[in-house]
Design an enzyme around this catalytic site. Structure first.
Site, PDB file in Angstrom:
ATOM      1  N   GLU A  56      59.681  91.817  73.958  1.00 35.70           N
ATOM      2  CA  GLU A  56      60.646  92.404  74.886  1.00 35.70           C
ATOM      3  C   GLU A  56      62.068  92.298  74.343  1.00 35.70           C
ATOM      4  OE1 GLU A  56      57.600  90.156  77.513  1.00 35.70           O
ATOM      5  OE2 GLU A  56      58.281  90.158  75.431  1.00 35.70           O
ATOM      6  N   CYS A  87      61.513  85.711  78.535  1.00 36.93           N
ATOM      7  CA  CYS A  87      61.661  87.165  78.478  1.00 36.93           C
ATOM      8  C   CYS A  87      61.954  87.751  79.857  1.00 36.93           C
ATOM      9  CB  CYS A  87      60.405  87.793  77.897  1.00 36.93           C
ATOM     10  SG  CYS A  87      60.133  87.397  76.157  1.00 36.93           S
ATOM     11  N   SER A 170      24.092  74.475  46.091  1.00 35.11           N
ATOM     12  CA  SER A 170      24.276  75.606  47.003  1.00 35.11           C
ATOM     13  C   SER A 170      25.233  76.661  46.456  1.00 35.11           C
ATOM     14  CB  SER A 170      24.799  75.109  48.353  1.00 35.11           C
ATOM     15  OG  SER A 170      26.054  74.469  48.200  1.00 35.11           O
ATOM     16  N   ASP A 202      30.977  67.898  48.718  1.00 36.91           N
ATOM     17  CA  ASP A 202      31.412  69.102  48.003  1.00 36.91           C
ATOM     18  C   ASP A 202      32.848  69.043  47.511  1.00 36.91           C
ATOM     19  OD1 ASP A 202      28.897  70.090  48.608  1.00 36.91           O
ATOM     20  OD2 ASP A 202      29.587  71.249  50.329  1.00 36.91           O
ATOM     21  N   LEU A 272      27.592  69.380  61.470  1.00 35.88           N
ATOM     22  CA  LEU A 272      28.670  69.835  62.345  1.00 35.88           C
ATOM     23  C   LEU A 272      28.287  71.117  63.063  1.00 35.88           C
ATOM     24  CD1 LEU A 272      31.519  69.597  63.457  1.00 35.88           C
ATOM     25  CD2 LEU A 272      32.365  70.715  61.378  1.00 35.88           C
TER      26      LEU A 272
END
Length: 339
Positions: A56, A87, A170, A202, A272
């Site tokens: 705005e 706003c 993987s 990893d 997870l």
């Protein structure tokens, strides 16, 4: 007075303007169009991110005199002092005669702009193209209404549902096109979530990179969920991260929301992933499937505590896309994620 069809056309344009703003950063994408009494567009604006002028105010800055104009805004004008002023006050002080908006602001601190405008004598019209605006702002609105981020869970698997071979290897199940799409999705998230097991096994950097390996403009905040410490030599320690220090998902998600995180992208392993699914905390699934058969015990999702097929979690496919030799399936829970 302008006709409803004119409001809808202006609102549709305001939504297209809103799409210019960033999807990350905690704030919603908002667009604004200022109409003359004759219904012509005299100015337009959008929000460019936290700390910048709201849509705005951006539009108002482009006119010398806004008295008597109609402001068409995709979200109810805010009514609070944050990094910028409210706003609703800016519109009142500018002398705008009418405010048309699509969706009520669900924020506890920022809501109430429409009432403030009405009390100041400004005509307000709400709900114009509400469904379209709800769809456009779905992730931000969902996160704000419940006080936890929108959770997108991603995994890559072989055609038989394995995320790794029996020896734990993987890289790489999917091809380059799929992996690049993951980097682009990371760049659209406020935070990227992994478990401590993934960090230890990893040692990921969890960055968002382009085709040439360059860092993309936005980098998600790495969040490590679990109780074990991040190794001293982990790559994450070179770029900064948040250590949750707990497995309590409700606590973690509420804390992330308080940090301004509205979009959470989960790349943790099956532990997870399974915990989030079982807790009913996943809003969207991104599943990359490679044309490989691996076999063995390393499935992409572990035990969900579901005793029979009748207890299965139903999903709805929303998109299927080919990426080189791989496919990306996007799905949503048939029942919305937990409030």
């Amino acid at each position: 007075m302008p006709q409803p069809e004119l409001y809808e056309a202006a609102m549709r344009h305001a939504l297209s303007l809103a799409a210019n703003g960033p999807v990350t950063g905690g704030n919603p994408q908002v667009g604004c169009v200022l109409l003359s009494p004759e219904g012509e567009i005299v100015a337009e604006g959008w929000h460019r991110g936290a700390g910048t002028a709201h849509a705005e105010v951006d539009a108002l800055s482009k006119v010398a005199d806004a008295r008597g104009l109609t402001a068409v805004v995709t979200l109810e004008p805010c009514n609070h002092h944050g990094r910028t002023g409210p706003c609703s006050v800016a519109l009142i002080e500018a002398g705008v005669a009418r405010v048309v908006y699509a969706v009520d602001d669900p924020g506890r601190a920022s809501a109430g702009g429409a009432e403030h405008l009405r009390n100041a004598g400004v005509e307000t019209v709400q709900g114009v193209l509400k469904d379209e605006a709800e769809t456009f702002l779905e992730k931000w609105l969902t996160a704000t209404r419940r006080g936890t981020p929108w959770v997108t869970l991603k995994w890559a698997a072989s055609l038989d549902g394995r995320s790794a071979a029996a020896d734990g290897s993987s890289q790489w199940i999917t091809g380059t096109a799929a992996r690049q799409r993951v980097h682009e999705q990371r760049a659209e998230a406020d935070a990227i979530l992994v478990g401590t097991g993934t960090v230890i096994a990893d040692d990921p950097s969890l960055t968002a990179r382009g085709d040439a390996g360059e860092f993309l403009e936005h980098q998600p905040l790495p969040v490590v969920i679990g109780e074990r410490p991040v190794p001293e030599n982990a790559k994450l320690r070179q770029r900064g991260y948040v250590a949750a220090g707990t497995r309590d998902l409700d606590l973690v998600l509420r804390d992330l929301f308080g940090r301004g995180i509205r979009r959470a992208y989960v790349e943790g392993g099956p532990t997870l992933a399974s915990a989030l699914i079982a807790a009913g905390r996943v809003d969207e699934y991104l599943v990359y499937i490679a044309p490989k058969l691996i076999g063995g015990p390393r499935t992409a999702v572990g035990d969900l505590g579901l005793p029979s097929i009748g207890d299965a979690i139903d999903l709805t496919f929303t998109a299927v896309e080919s990426l080189g030799d791989d496919i990306l399936i996007t799905a949503r829970p048939a029942t919305p994620a937990k409030e």
